[in-house]
Design a protein around this motif. Structure first.
Motif, PDB file in Angstrom:
ATOM      1  N   PRO A 117      32.926  36.547  37.406  1.00 27.08           N
ATOM      2  CA  PRO A 117      33.878  37.427  36.986  1.00 27.08           C
ATOM      3  C   PRO A 117      34.726  37.556  35.668  1.00 27.08           C
ATOM      4  O   PRO A 117      34.909  36.211  35.270  1.00 27.08           O
ATOM      5  CB  PRO A 117      34.787  37.474  38.016  1.00 27.08           C
ATOM      6  N   PHE A 118      34.781  38.468  35.159  1.00 31.83           N
ATOM      7  CA  PHE A 118      35.658  38.796  33.964  1.00 31.83           C
ATOM      8  C   PHE A 118      37.232  38.499  34.435  1.00 31.83           C
ATOM      9  O   PHE A 118      37.472  39.146  35.493  1.00 31.83           O
ATOM     10  CB  PHE A 118      35.489  39.810  33.147  1.00 31.83           C
ATOM     11  N   GLN A 119      37.900  37.605  33.745  1.00 37.26           N
ATOM     12  CA  GLN A 119      39.256  37.408  34.268  1.00 37.26           C
ATOM     13  C   GLN A 119      40.365  38.376  33.510  1.00 37.26           C
ATOM     14  O   GLN A 119      40.447  38.383  32.396  1.00 37.26           O
ATOM     15  CB  GLN A 119      39.794  36.088  34.197  1.00 37.26           C
ATOM     16  N   LEU A 120      40.963  39.162  34.073  1.00 34.31           N
ATOM     17  CA  LEU A 120      42.203  39.970  33.677  1.00 34.31           C
ATOM     18  C   LEU A 120      43.478  39.395  34.165  1.00 34.31           C
ATOM     19  O   LEU A 120      43.840  39.307  35.249  1.00 34.31           O
ATOM     20  CB  LEU A 120      41.976  41.432  34.047  1.00 34.31           C
ATOM     21  N   LEU A 121      44.136  38.623  33.293  1.00 35.05           N
ATOM     22  CA  LEU A 121      45.092  37.903  33.487  1.00 35.05           C
ATOM     23  C   LEU A 121      46.526  38.843  33.138  1.00 35.05           C
ATOM     24  O   LEU A 121      46.583  39.103  32.321  1.00 35.05           O
ATOM     25  CB  LEU A 121      45.473  36.522  32.906  1.00 35.05           C
ATOM     26  N   ILE A 122      47.226  39.189  34.265  1.00 38.60           N
ATOM     27  CA  ILE A 122      48.181  40.318  34.210  1.00 38.60           C
ATOM     28  C   ILE A 122      49.640  39.457  34.398  1.00 38.60           C
ATOM     29  O   ILE A 122      50.030  39.004  35.290  1.00 38.60           O
ATOM     30  CB  ILE A 122      48.016  41.390  35.075  1.00 38.60           C
ATOM     31  N   GLU A 123      50.420  39.638  33.386  1.00 32.03           N
ATOM     32  CA  GLU A 123      51.927  39.012  33.432  1.00 32.03           C
ATOM     33  C   GLU A 123      52.882  40.165  33.824  1.00 32.03           C
ATOM     34  O   GLU A 123      52.974  41.000  32.834  1.00 32.03           O
ATOM     35  CB  GLU A 123      52.399  38.051  32.124  1.00 32.03           C
ATOM     36  N   ILE A 124      53.599  39.783  34.914  1.00 26.63           N
ATOM     37  CA  ILE A 124      54.480  40.702  35.248  1.00 26.63           C
ATOM     38  C   ILE A 124      55.793  40.213  34.589  1.00 26.63           C
ATOM     39  O   ILE A 124      56.178  39.284  34.719  1.00 26.63           O
ATOM     40  CB  ILE A 124      54.838  40.740  36.858  1.00 26.63           C
ATOM     41  N   LYS A 125      56.460  41.232  33.707  1.00 23.16           N
ATOM     42  CA  LYS A 125      57.517  40.914  32.961  1.00 23.16           C
ATOM     43  C   LYS A 125      58.747  41.373  33.579  1.00 23.16           C
ATOM     44  O   LYS A 125      60.018  40.692  33.329  1.00 23.16           O
ATOM     45  CB  LYS A 125      57.484  41.589  31.597  1.00 23.16           C
ATOM     46  N   ASN A 126      59.051  41.922  34.488  1.00 23.13           N
ATOM     47  CA  ASN A 126      60.041  42.549  35.161  1.00 23.13           C
ATOM     48  C   ASN A 126      59.904  43.183  36.578  1.00 23.13           C
ATOM     49  O   ASN A 126      58.887  43.710  36.803  1.00 23.13           O
ATOM     50  CB  ASN A 126      60.827  43.612  34.087  1.00 23.13           C
ATOM     51  N   ASP A 127      60.867  42.945  37.397  1.00 22.04           N
ATOM     52  CA  ASP A 127      60.916  43.517  38.497  1.00 22.04           C
ATOM     53  C   ASP A 127      59.674  43.374  39.266  1.00 22.04           C
ATOM     54  O   ASP A 127      58.908  44.415  39.683  1.00 22.04           O
ATOM     55  CB  ASP A 127      61.308  44.993  38.538  1.00 22.04           C
ATOM     56  N   PRO A 128      59.464  42.076  39.795  1.00 22.95           N
ATOM     57  CA  PRO A 128      58.075  41.702  40.352  1.00 22.95           C
ATOM     58  C   PRO A 128      57.772  42.572  41.595  1.00 22.95           C
ATOM     59  O   PRO A 128      56.711  43.025  41.763  1.00 22.95           O
ATOM     60  CB  PRO A 128      58.247  40.357  40.777  1.00 22.95           C
ATOM     61  N   GLU A 129      58.625  42.858  42.671  1.00 20.78           N
ATOM     62  CA  GLU A 129      58.224  43.569  43.617  1.00 20.78           C
ATOM     63  C   GLU A 129      57.882  45.035  43.386  1.00 20.78           C
ATOM     64  O   GLU A 129      56.808  45.578  43.951  1.00 20.78           O
ATOM     65  CB  GLU A 129      59.461  43.716  44.612  1.00 20.78           C
ATOM     66  N   TRP A 130      58.664  45.623  42.568  1.00 26.23           N
ATOM     67  CA  TRP A 130      58.166  47.162  42.420  1.00 26.23           C
ATOM     68  C   TRP A 130      56.919  47.146  41.569  1.00 26.23           C
ATOM     69  O   TRP A 130      56.061  47.932  41.657  1.00 26.23           O
ATOM     70  CB  TRP A 130      59.466  47.716  41.409  1.00 26.23           C
ATOM     71  N   CYS A 131      56.838  45.956  40.508  1.00 33.56           N
ATOM     72  CA  CYS A 131      55.688  45.911  39.790  1.00 33.56           C
ATOM     73  C   CYS A 131      54.243  45.785  40.359  1.00 33.56           C
ATOM     74  O   CYS A 131      53.474  46.466  40.278  1.00 33.56           O
ATOM     75  CB  CYS A 131      55.732  44.948  38.599  1.00 33.56           C
ATOM     76  N   TRP A 132      54.692  45.073  41.632  1.00 34.43           N
ATOM     77  CA  TRP A 132      53.365  44.751  42.503  1.00 34.43           C
ATOM     78  C   TRP A 132      53.038  45.978  43.203  1.00 34.43           C
ATOM     79  O   TRP A 132      51.941  46.116  43.441  1.00 34.43           O
ATOM     80  CB  TRP A 132      53.619  43.439  43.340  1.00 34.43           C
ATOM     81  N   GLU A 133      54.104  46.579  43.674  1.00 33.08           N
ATOM     82  CA  GLU A 133      53.927  48.044  44.723  1.00 33.08           C
ATOM     83  C   GLU A 133      52.889  48.969  43.645  1.00 33.08           C
ATOM     84  O   GLU A 133      52.044  49.801  44.096  1.00 33.08           O
ATOM     85  CB  GLU A 133      55.231  48.607  44.873  1.00 33.08           C
ATOM     86  N   LEU A 134      53.482  49.157  42.299  1.00 34.42           N
ATOM     87  CA  LEU A 134      52.807  49.875  41.554  1.00 34.42           C
ATOM     88  C   LEU A 134      51.374  49.354  41.061  1.00 34.42           C
ATOM     89  O   LEU A 134      50.292  50.164  41.061  1.00 34.42           O
ATOM     90  CB  LEU A 134      53.550  50.039  40.306  1.00 34.42           C
ATOM     91  N   LEU A 135      51.384  48.183  41.067  1.00 32.81           N
ATOM     92  CA  LEU A 135      50.002  47.552  40.484  1.00 32.81           C
ATOM     93  C   LEU A 135      48.850  47.458  41.745  1.00 32.81           C
ATOM     94  O   LEU A 135      47.685  47.846  41.527  1.00 32.81           O
ATOM     95  CB  LEU A 135      50.038  46.054  40.163  1.00 32.81           C
ATOM     96  N   SER A 136      49.522  47.267  42.884  1.00 26.12           N
ATOM     97  CA  SER A 136      48.543  47.257  43.863  1.00 26.12           C
ATOM     98  C   SER A 136      47.874  48.553  44.028  1.00 26.12           C
ATOM     99  O   SER A 136      46.826  48.812  44.393  1.00 26.12           O
ATOM    100  CB  SER A 136      49.230  46.867  45.222  1.00 26.12           C
ATOM    101  N   ALA A 137      48.713  49.720  44.030  1.00 25.40           N
ATOM    102  CA  ALA A 137      48.026  51.158  44.290  1.00 25.40           C
ATOM    103  C   ALA A 137      47.230  51.403  43.227  1.00 25.40           C
ATOM    104  O   ALA A 137      46.238  52.114  43.380  1.00 25.40           O
ATOM    105  CB  ALA A 137      49.362  52.101  44.316  1.00 25.40           C
ATOM    106  N   GLU A 138      47.563  50.959  41.953  1.00 25.82           N
ATOM    107  CA  GLU A 138      46.560  51.352  40.813  1.00 25.82           C
ATOM    108  C   GLU A 138      45.088  50.602  41.090  1.00 25.82           C
ATOM    109  O   GLU A 138      44.246  51.217  40.856  1.00 25.82           O
ATOM    110  CB  GLU A 138      47.261  50.659  39.452  1.00 25.82           C
TER     111      GLU A 138
END
Length: 283
Positions: A117-138
């Motif tokens: 698999p190609f790796q997409l490394l995503i660094e969360i810069k702020n507000d991890p919980e909200w960011c994960w909520e948005l990222l998970s849905a996306e």
């Protein structure tokens, strides 16, 4: 000199310039084969985000994201190193997820000839919980191309998403099905977290080693490096180092040689062509 000769010379110069410019452009945008271990650090800072790394054959890219609300209140994930870098049009979806999805739809994988698999490394810069909520849905919208994680099981896809920076590990661990995993560090080796949750171990070089690229790497440190990598691989994890000193081309290549010889999985760089040349010469 007659006017005809002058015109012919002028035309010749124009043609020569056009040929040279075309050749330079062709080399600049040349597409290379897949490069195992090539990681594009802060990929979004390149003139052609994602595309430049893919053309050079890189098999991993790193992107920083921030949760954001548009003027109408719509939440989105923007790409940038610092908050002041953010632009409304620089979204994770537009710069990375959509282009990767189109590539996978067209050819079955991100890099033809690369069977991992190609790796997409995503660094969360702020507000991890909200960011994960948005990222998970996306990520749900791209589930067809993504590696899927269920408990201790990993079902590989064309693209594996790994969250670094401030990964909300507990939230990810609690998800029965998810399309992203967490980045850890060398202390994750031998730990309780399964490789399906922490498949990648990233560490700042200077936190574990004194060697700065000058002279020979101390034998004790070389043995320690290889021991860590071997243990990580035995657990099904991969290894990456960041913050590697690059005072000069000589010291940078010295680090790359030691990491390559120790089977470190990802060599990171901001200079795509330099790493491409190094890995190509080592083949």
């Amino acid at each position: 000199m007659s006017s005809l000769v002058t015109v012919l010379i002028g035309l010749g110069v124009v043609v020569l310039i056009a040929v040279v410019v075309g050749a330079v452009a062709q080399v600049r945008h040349r597409r290379w084969g897949p490069m195992t271990g090539g990681h594009a650090h802060n990929d979004y800072r390149h003139h052609r985000p994602l595309v430049a790394a893919l053309d050079q054959g890189f098999t991993s890219v790193e992107v920083d994201i921030w949760p954001h609300r548009d003027a109408d209140g719509t939440p989105t994930l923007l790409v940038g190193h610092d908050e002041g870098d953010l632009e409304r049009w620089r979204t994770l979806r537009g710069l990375y997820l959509d282009p990767l999805a189109r590539r996978v739809a067209a050819q079955g994988r991100v890099q033809p000839g690369y069977d991992r698999p190609f790796q997409l490394l995503i660094e969360i810069k702020n507000d991890p919980e909200w960011c994960w909520e948005l990222l998970s849905a996306e990520l749900e919208s791209y589930s067809d191309m993504l590696t899927r994680f269920e408990g201790d099981e990993t079902h590989p896809g064309a693209v594996t998403v790994v969250i670094t920076g401030k990964p909300p590990r507990e939230a990810l661990a609690a998800s029965p099905v998810r399309y992203a995993a967490c980045d850890g560090n060398l202390s994750s080796i031998g730990g309780d977290a399964p490789a399906a949750l922490v498949p990648l171990c990233s560490e700042k070089w200077s936190w574990k080693f004194q060697w700065d690229g000058h002279g020979e790497m101390p034998a004790e440190e070389r043995a320690k490096l290889r021991e860590w990598v071997a243990k990580a691989h035995a657990e099904g994890r991969t290894v990456r180092f960041w913050g590697v000193p690059a005072h000069s081309r000589k010291t940078r290549n010295a680090f790359w040689r030691e990491m390559r010889d120790a089977d470190v999985d990802y060599l990171g760089t901001d200079d795509l062509s330099a790493l491409r040349a190094f890995i190509s010469a080592a083949r």
